[in-house]
Each structure stands twice: as structure tokens, then as C-alpha cells.
Design a protein around this motif. Structure first.
Motif, mmCIF file in Angstrom:
data_model
loop_
_atom_site.group_PDB
_atom_site.id
_atom_site.type_symbol
_atom_site.label_atom_id
_atom_site.label_comp_id
_atom_site.label_asym_id
_atom_site.label_seq_id
_atom_site.Cartn_x
_atom_site.Cartn_y
_atom_site.Cartn_z
ATOM 1 N N LEU A 86 1.002 -1.334 0.013
ATOM 2 C CA LEU A 86 0.187 0.067 -0.101
ATOM 3 C C LEU A 86 0.974 1.149 -0.061
ATOM 4 O O LEU A 86 1.717 1.441 0.530
ATOM 5 C CB LEU A 86 -1.166 0.217 1.262
ATOM 6 C CG LEU A 86 -2.007 -1.004 1.340
ATOM 7 C CD1 LEU A 86 -2.616 -0.895 2.705
ATOM 8 C CD2 LEU A 86 -3.065 -0.763 0.426
ATOM 9 N N GLU A 120 -10.403 0.427 7.160
ATOM 10 C CA GLU A 120 -10.238 -0.758 8.043
ATOM 11 C C GLU A 120 -8.758 -0.445 8.848
ATOM 12 O O GLU A 120 -7.735 0.405 8.380
ATOM 13 C CB GLU A 120 -9.735 -1.768 6.927
ATOM 14 C CG GLU A 120 -10.636 -2.296 5.864
ATOM 15 C CD GLU A 120 -10.096 -3.423 4.938
ATOM 16 O OE1 GLU A 120 -9.300 -3.919 5.170
ATOM 17 O OE2 GLU A 120 -11.022 -3.488 3.979
ATOM 18 N N PRO A 121 -8.799 -0.940 10.054
ATOM 19 C CA PRO A 121 -7.688 -0.644 10.823
ATOM 20 C C PRO A 121 -6.274 -1.133 10.151
ATOM 21 O O PRO A 121 -6.529 -2.532 9.602
ATOM 22 C CB PRO A 121 -7.858 -1.332 12.340
ATOM 23 C CG PRO A 121 -9.046 -2.000 11.917
ATOM 24 C CD PRO A 121 -9.756 -1.868 10.864
ATOM 25 N N TYR A 232 -8.232 -9.513 5.001
ATOM 26 C CA TYR A 232 -8.651 -8.187 4.521
ATOM 27 C C TYR A 232 -8.854 -8.236 2.926
ATOM 28 O O TYR A 232 -9.333 -7.134 2.550
ATOM 29 C CB TYR A 232 -7.782 -7.139 5.065
ATOM 30 C CG TYR A 232 -6.101 -7.426 4.977
ATOM 31 C CD1 TYR A 232 -5.874 -7.341 3.555
ATOM 32 C CD2 TYR A 232 -5.263 -7.323 5.874
ATOM 33 C CE1 TYR A 232 -4.350 -7.506 3.278
ATOM 34 C CE2 TYR A 232 -4.087 -7.419 5.508
ATOM 35 C CZ TYR A 232 -3.467 -7.553 4.212
ATOM 36 O OH TYR A 232 -2.182 -7.435 4.209
ATOM 37 N N ALA A 233 -8.548 -9.203 2.387
ATOM 38 C CA ALA A 233 -8.581 -9.251 0.761
ATOM 39 C C ALA A 233 -8.907 -10.674 0.328
ATOM 40 O O ALA A 233 -8.486 -11.588 0.997
ATOM 41 C CB ALA A 233 -7.598 -8.492 0.269
ATOM 42 N N VAL A 296 -6.546 1.841 6.645
ATOM 43 C CA VAL A 296 -6.613 1.642 5.347
ATOM 44 C C VAL A 296 -7.999 2.080 4.691
ATOM 45 O O VAL A 296 -8.815 1.605 5.162
ATOM 46 C CB VAL A 296 -6.354 0.316 4.940
ATOM 47 C CG1 VAL A 296 -6.106 -0.112 3.487
ATOM 48 C CG2 VAL A 296 -4.997 -0.320 5.506
ATOM 49 N N LYS A 298 -10.004 1.812 1.435
ATOM 50 C CA LYS A 298 -10.442 1.142 0.106
ATOM 51 C C LYS A 298 -11.422 1.556 -0.595
ATOM 52 O O LYS A 298 -12.575 1.673 -0.016
ATOM 53 C CB LYS A 298 -10.283 -0.529 0.259
ATOM 54 C CG LYS A 298 -9.125 -1.122 0.969
ATOM 55 C CD LYS A 298 -9.321 -2.326 1.261
ATOM 56 C CE LYS A 298 -8.065 -2.912 2.101
ATOM 57 N NZ LYS A 298 -8.329 -4.252 2.500
ATOM 58 N N PRO A 315 -2.142 -0.483 -5.264
ATOM 59 C CA PRO A 315 -3.290 -0.417 -5.986
ATOM 60 C C PRO A 315 -3.784 1.179 -6.075
ATOM 61 O O PRO A 315 -3.199 2.029 -5.146
ATOM 62 C CB PRO A 315 -4.347 -0.968 -4.916
ATOM 63 C CG PRO A 315 -3.518 -0.940 -3.708
ATOM 64 C CD PRO A 315 -2.141 -1.076 -4.137
#
Ligand code: 5U1
Length: 687
Positions: A86, A120-121, A232-233, A296, A298, A315
Motif C-alpha cells: 500500500l 479498515e484498521p 482483509y482481501a 486503510v 479502500k 493499488p
């Protein structure tokens, strides 16, 4: 090989299902249904069956988390889809720019509505890819350089929070779950405590501990580490099971399949929504059970994510908003020794100024000689400094590669740097103390600060700066001298005009009227905190009786152990301390007075039979007839120990209006609960 009976086969299947269900309740829903001991019994029974009939063992059985020999080296695994990292941002302006970039990338105009984001943390652990084929975990790989990582399958299998098999019937043929392996605060504390006991090197932070634990060649070692996992993904996924169209719903889907996700994830609108989520998590940060280093954002819509794509390895649709760093690097300019109220010598690192988490840090505690030696911090070292919340900054570690050529280990002095008295170390304690007692000006000053502090005599306006002046000009040596200060003396001090002097003299006058527990606490006797002072006051009811008590008699008081008793009797034996007390209580000098207390030893029969005696009581909600502090004082006078948190040890909860989580917890723990009306009645009965 003996064959299991049909009942035993069914039992093993049932036990596996039950254990998976309880893992799900515990790790995914954070809502366990049964106590740990009951879980252990189910586990042991399954182990027993599998030992007797090895043919019953399945690879995804909860008992099969640890297995196999230690590896010689990790295999490399190519990621079929690169594991992205990230980009970071650090300010509100950069957040607005990120949102603008996303809007431009999606061709949105001013008139179009805000982009929906998932906030998201950002966990402080290490990224992992888990591959499930037909719902079964077949591979775990670290991120590595994003293109290929290390095969840590054996190790991730030992992590109870990682499902060995996904829940549900309709599962993708192939599913790659990506997420973070981490260690929560409690796990980290326990792990380092254990390592200290075993004389092993401590981990500097939970991230290093998680990384070190996962990169073990022997999975049996990883199995002993308190690793956790949040997804998380999704990486690669077969097209037989279309995923929901949004990030949040996709995570919810993972959760239904048994993958734990962070409970703190929210959906927000636009840059402002992201900013609010950031502020909220920043404020919550210290209360979270795991460490995070940012938030984060997204883009929530997965089609929009795909359309934005990525640049190099990051991303375009996601970014990490980092909290100001809590750890920084700086140089130790000097190591000074601070002398505390009870004479403890604390080594303090004086540092080249550095901003840590938005605050300039120039000092950090090194705790004591043992800590200092363990970390081997020397003058001239480059060190890592950490600040966490309101905690005093501390030196975490030195950087060996940056150590100057000619440095020497630092040893605490053998004499107090302030008064020159011998510095002694008691056998069972890490602390080294100045033996000068109140002869030592540093101890005297700290003692005076304590005496005047809010929970002691509460002398309003008697701050640190004023006490510095009073002691350095030798206007005050003992607490009793505070009461002999006159207007002319005070007017000679810096920043003390007529008005402040009048206020200070009035405050001194007011605080002459105190209570016995406050007075005992204010004396600053080592090991005697507020609760002990209260217990002593209630037990003896009289200062002279307390001062005359032998160590054996003192040890009879509830909550007073041999160490506290010895400290009290040493304190009261010192002629100097007796003189100070005499001066404080002399009507012509200190003039300190307090209302008499009926000693508990001579309690009235009704009070002696108080239903609160020896009970651990918690007050919650709003009381209407009594203030919270009145209720507390009356309960304490009736022999209760009033605490703030509800636990299994709590005997009674007094719930006022709008009682909330404490009431819920008490009910869950089966703690007796009464309302204000009942409390009032019981107190009246005692009289
Ligand atoms: N919470 C969260 N952390 N984290 C880290 N989400 C998240 N996503 C990441 C990373 C590296 O990467 C996405 C691009 C999947």
C-alpha cells in the motif's frame, strides 16, 4: 489395526464439527459459547479417539495443527497474482488528493455523489496469503517481495484463528485469502514475560514477535506463539462462486466462511468520512486489543477497484493513512539519574530532540539497571524511542550497527548523585535506592510534591515550580514547614503576586482539615497507597495507635502483608519522621486535624455485622440520593472494598440509573446486583 465402532466414527466427526464451531465462535465472532476448559475436554476426547484409531485422523482435524518434522529451509512460492503493498499518506490534504485521484480515475464529476470507502484498521503484523482448495487450507505463503514469498504452510496451520477448512457448503473451488498475521497486546505481554523468565531475548514489538514466530523452521515452536489472523482481501478466486460486489460485503462473506476479520471495519462516504474514521480509530487506538499503525481506505465497490487498477506494486484504489510514528530513532546524549520520592534511582536517557507521534521527546526512561543492562544502552548510542499514549517515552533498543567505536557500558552510581548517600539495592528488587531518606534534598522535594498532591493533602496552587523554589531557597524542608510559610516569604518568590499568595495561604488553611486516611497516605510511606492508608485508618482509628503498633500487629490489618508492615514500622521508628508528624499535628505549628474514626476493631455490633464487610463492591450508573463519592465513602466505612472494574472477583454491583456495560458484565458473571434503594436501606440499617 483395531477398527473403531460406528459410534466412535460418528463421535469423532461430531467432535470435529463441535470444535470447528467453537473456533468460529471464538476467533470469528469473538463470542465464545463455552469456557476454555470445556473446549479442552472436547479436544482431548478427539485426541484420544485419534490416538486409538489413527485411521480416523483427517488432515483438517483441529488436532492436526502441529505435525511433521522441522524444515531445513523454506520453499519459495510464486504468487499467481502479485501481493500488492500500500502507498501511504500522512495528512488530511493528502487524503483529499487521494479521493480526488480516485474520482478522476473513475471519471466522476463534481455533481456525482461521494465515493464509498471501506475504512479498515491497519494491523501491525505481516501479510500472508492462504490458499483454500475445495474449502481446505493447502498453502500459506508470506508476501516476500510481492511476486514470490516463503512457504510457511506448516506454521500457519498451527494458528488456531486460521481455519483449516472453510465453513459452509457452497465454497469456491479455489480461494486465496489475504490478510495479516499478528500478535495482540495480551499475547505480546505474555510472550515477552515468558521469554524473560526463561532468560531469552525479548521481542521489541508485536510485529517483530509475529514475524519471528511465523518464520520458524520448526512448526512446534510457532504453535507455542499467540499468533492471530484477520483476513482483509481476496487474491485469486475461481469463477464458480461470484463474490459480492463490495469490499465490506466480500469481507462479510469471508467471515461467514469462517475467516476472522477485524471488528473495527466501517463503510464511509468521501474524504470526510475517511477522515472521521481515522480520528475515531486514532482515539480508540490504545483501547484496541491489537496494535495498529494507521487506517486503510479502500474504494468499496469491487468493480471500481478493478477499473482503477494499480501502478507499480500499489493499488490506485487503496491507501494507508498512517498515524504519526510512535517509534523514532535518535541519539542518547547523556544518561542522568533521577531520584524519586522513595529514593529510587531511575536512569533517564537525555536524547537529541525527536518528534515521536507528534510530540517532541527529549527524555526517555531506562527503568532500572537490569533493563539498562539487558538493552545495553550507552551514551552516544543511536536508539529507538517509543511513545504509546500517555505513557512515559521509553528506549526500546539500541542499533548495534550505529554504535560509536569507543563506548562503555553504563552502570548506576554507588552513591546518590544528589546527596552522596550510599545507593543500595535490595536483594529481591530491581531498584537501587538512595539510603539518605529525608536527608536527601531530591527525596525531600518529591516527598513534598506527594504531600501536597490532589489525593493527599490537596494543597491547591502548590505546584512543582513553586515547590522547586521553596526547597532550593530552603524555606521548606519538611511538610510541616509548609504550614509556617508567611505572606512576606511567599511574596519573595517568582510569579507569586499578592493574589496568588492570598490564594495559597487560604488553600493551606483549608487543607489543615483533612481525613486520617489522606494524612496517612500523604506521609508517603513506601508501599502505602491510598487503599492501604484507608485500611489502616479504619483499623486503628487513631494515628498514635498506628504509630505504636508492632510489625506483627500491623500485619493483622486486612490487605497489609509483611512487606508493608515492615515498611510502616521502619517509617514510624525513625525519629525524624516522628518529629515531622508531631510538628504537623501540633495545634501551634502545622495544626492539621481530622474527624475521629471509630476503629473497626471496636465497631458497633450493627456495623460489625455489616453486609458489606470484606466485600468487593463496584458502583455504576447514576445515583440520585448520594453522590458517587459519598456512596463510596459510606461503603468503605462499612468495610467494603470499592473497586472500579467488574470481574469474577466482584461480590456486589450497585447499579444506579442508566447502568450500562458493567451491569451487563456483572449479570453475565452471576455477580449479585442491587439498586440504589436497596443500598440506601442497607446503609441505614448499619447506622
Ligand atoms: N486492513 C488492511 N491492511 N492491508 C494491508 N487492508 C490491507 N490491504 C492491503 C495491505 C497490504 O493490501 C490490499 C491491496 C489488499
Amino acid at each position: 489395526m483395531t477398527q473403531p465402532s460406528p459410534q466412535e466414527i460418528a463421535e469423532a466427526t461430531d467432535l470435529r464439527q463441535q470444535l470447528r464451531h467453537h473456533d468460529y465462535r471464538y476467533y470469528v465472532l469473538d463470542d465464545p459459547e463455552i469456557p476454555d476448559a470445556a473446549y479442552d475436554r472436547l479436544f482431548q476426547r478427539l485426541q484420544q479417539l485419534e490416538q486409538r484409531y489413527p485411521q480416523l485422523i483427517t488432515p483438517d482435524s483441529p488436532t492436526q495443527r502441529v505435525g511433521g518434522e522441522p524444515l531445513a529451509a523454506f520453499r519459495t512460492i510464486e504468487h499467481r497474482l502479485p501481493m500488492l503493498s500500500l502507498g501511504n499518506l500522512f495528512s488530511h490534504e493528502e487524503l483529499i488528493e487521494f479521493d480526488q485521484r480516485c474520482r478522476r480515475g473513475l471519471g466522476l464529476s463534481q455533481d456525482d455523489s461521494e465515493i464509498r470507502y471501506c475504512a479498515e484498521p491497519k494491523l501491525d503484523g505481516l501479510a500472508i496469503s492462504l490458499l483454500y482448495l475445495g474449502g481446505e487450507l493447502v498453502q500459506g505463503a508470506t508476501r516476500g517481495d510481492g511476486k514470490s514469498g516463503e512457504d510457511v504452510t506448516h506454521n500457519v496451520r498451527t494458528i488456531s484463528a486460521v481455519p483449516l477448512r472453510l465453513r459452509g457448503k457452497r465454497l469456491p473451488r479455489r480461494l486465496e485469502v489475504r490478510g495479516e498475521i499478528f500478535i495482540d497486546r495480551t499475547g505480546f505481554k505474555q510472550l515477552n514475560h515468558q521469554r524473560q523468565e526463561q532468560g531469552e531475548k525479548l521481542f521489541a514489538n508485536p510485529r517483530n514477535a509475529a514475524a519471528g514466530s511465523l518464520r520458524q523452521l520448526d512448526p512446534a515452536i510457532t504453535a507455542t506463539r499467540p499468533l492471530r489472523f484477520y483476513g482483509y482481501a481476496v487474491g485469486e478466486v475461481s469463477d464458480d462462486h461470484p463474490l459480492p460486489p463490495s469490499q465490506l460485503e466480500m469481507l462479510r462473506q469471508l467471515q461467514q466462511w469462517g475467516v476472522p476479520i477485524s471488528p473495527e471495519i466501517t463503510q464511509v462516504a468521501g474524504a470526510e468520512g475517511c477522515h472521521n474514521a481515522f480520528l475515531h480509530l486514532q482515539q480508540q487506538r490504545q483501547q484496541l486489543r491489537y496494535e495498529i499503525d494507521g487506517v486503510v481506505y479502500k474504494v468499496d465497490n469491487l468493480d471500481q477497484q478493478r477499473s482503477l487498477g494499480f501502478v507499480s506494486r500499489a493499488p490506485r484504489w487503496a491507501i494507508a493513512h498512517k498515524f504519526p510514528a510512535q517509534e523514532e530513532m535518535t541519539r542518547v546524549i547523556a544518561i542522568d539519574i533521577q531520584v524519586g520520592r522513595t529514593g529510587t534511582l531511575t536512569p533517564v536517557a537525555r536524547l537529541e530532540a525527536v518528534a515521536v507521534g507528534g510530540v517532541i521527546v527529549t527524555n526517555a526512561t531506562l527503568h532500572n539497571q537490569d533493563e539498562l543492562s539487558r538493552k545495553d544502552i550507552r551514551v552516544g548510542d543511536m536508539v529507538i524511542v517509543r511513545r504509546a499514549g500517555d505513557v512515559i517515552p521509553e528506549v526500546v533498543a539500541m542499533i548495534p550497527e550505529m554504535r560509536p567505536a569507543e563506548s562503555t557500558p553504563f552502570l548506576l552510581p554507588q552513591h546518590c548523585p544528589v546527596c552522596g548517600s550510599a545507593a543500595v539495592r535490595s536483594e529481591d528488587k530491581a531498584a537501587v535506592r538512595c539510603s539518605g531518606g529525608l536527608y536527601c534534598p531530591a527525596q525531600r522535594k518529591e516527598q513534598l510534591k506527594h504531600f501536597a498532591s490532589r489525593r493527599a493533602l490537596d494543597i491547591e496552587g502548590m505546584g512543582d515550580k513553586l515547590l522547586e523554589q521553596l526547597t532550593s531557597k530552603e524555606l521548606v524542608r519538611t511538610p510541616a514547614d509548609l504550614f509556617t510559610l508567611n505572606r512576606d516569604q511567599l511574596l519573595t518568590l517568582e510569579r507569586m503576586g499578592e493574589k496568588s499568595v492570598t490564594n495559597l495561604l487560604a488553600a493551606l488553611e483549608r487543607c489543615r482539615h483533612t481525613t486520617l486516611p489522606r494524612f496517612i497516605y500523604a506521609l508517603g510511606i513506601r508501599e502505602v497507597g491510598e487503599a492501604t492508608a484507608l485500611a489502616l485508618a479504619n483499623h486503628f482509628g487513631d494515628l498514635d495507635l498506628l504509630m505504636a503498633a508492632s510489625a506483627e500487629t500491623l500485619a493483622e490489618v486486612e490487605d497489609v502483608g509483611p512487606v508493608v508492615a515492615a515498611s510502616l514500622s521502619t517509617f514510624f521508628r525513625q525519629p525524624h519522621n516522628r518529629e515531622v508528624i508531631a510538628a504537623l499535628t501540633d495545634p501551634l505549628r502545622g495544626g492539621v486535624v481530622w474527624p475521629t474514626i471509630a476503629p473497626q476493631r471496636d465497631l458497633q455490633p450493627a456495623a460489625a455485622l455489616s453486609p458489606f464487610r470484606g466485600k468487593k463492591v463496584v458502583l455504576t450508573g447514576t445515583l440520585s440520593r448520594l453522590s458517587r463519592s459519598e456512596a463510596k465513602e459510606r461503603l468503605q466505612a462499612a468495610g467494603a472494598k470499592v473497586t472500579s472494574a467488574v470481574s469474577a472477583k466482584t461480590d456486589l454491583l450497585i447499579a444506579g440509573e442508566e447502568a450500562g456495560s458493567k451491569l451487563e458484565k456483572a449479570v453475565a458473571l452471576g455477580v449479585e446486583v442491587i439498586d440504589e434503594e436497596r443500598l440506601f436501606k442497607l446503609l441505614e440499617e448499619i447506622g
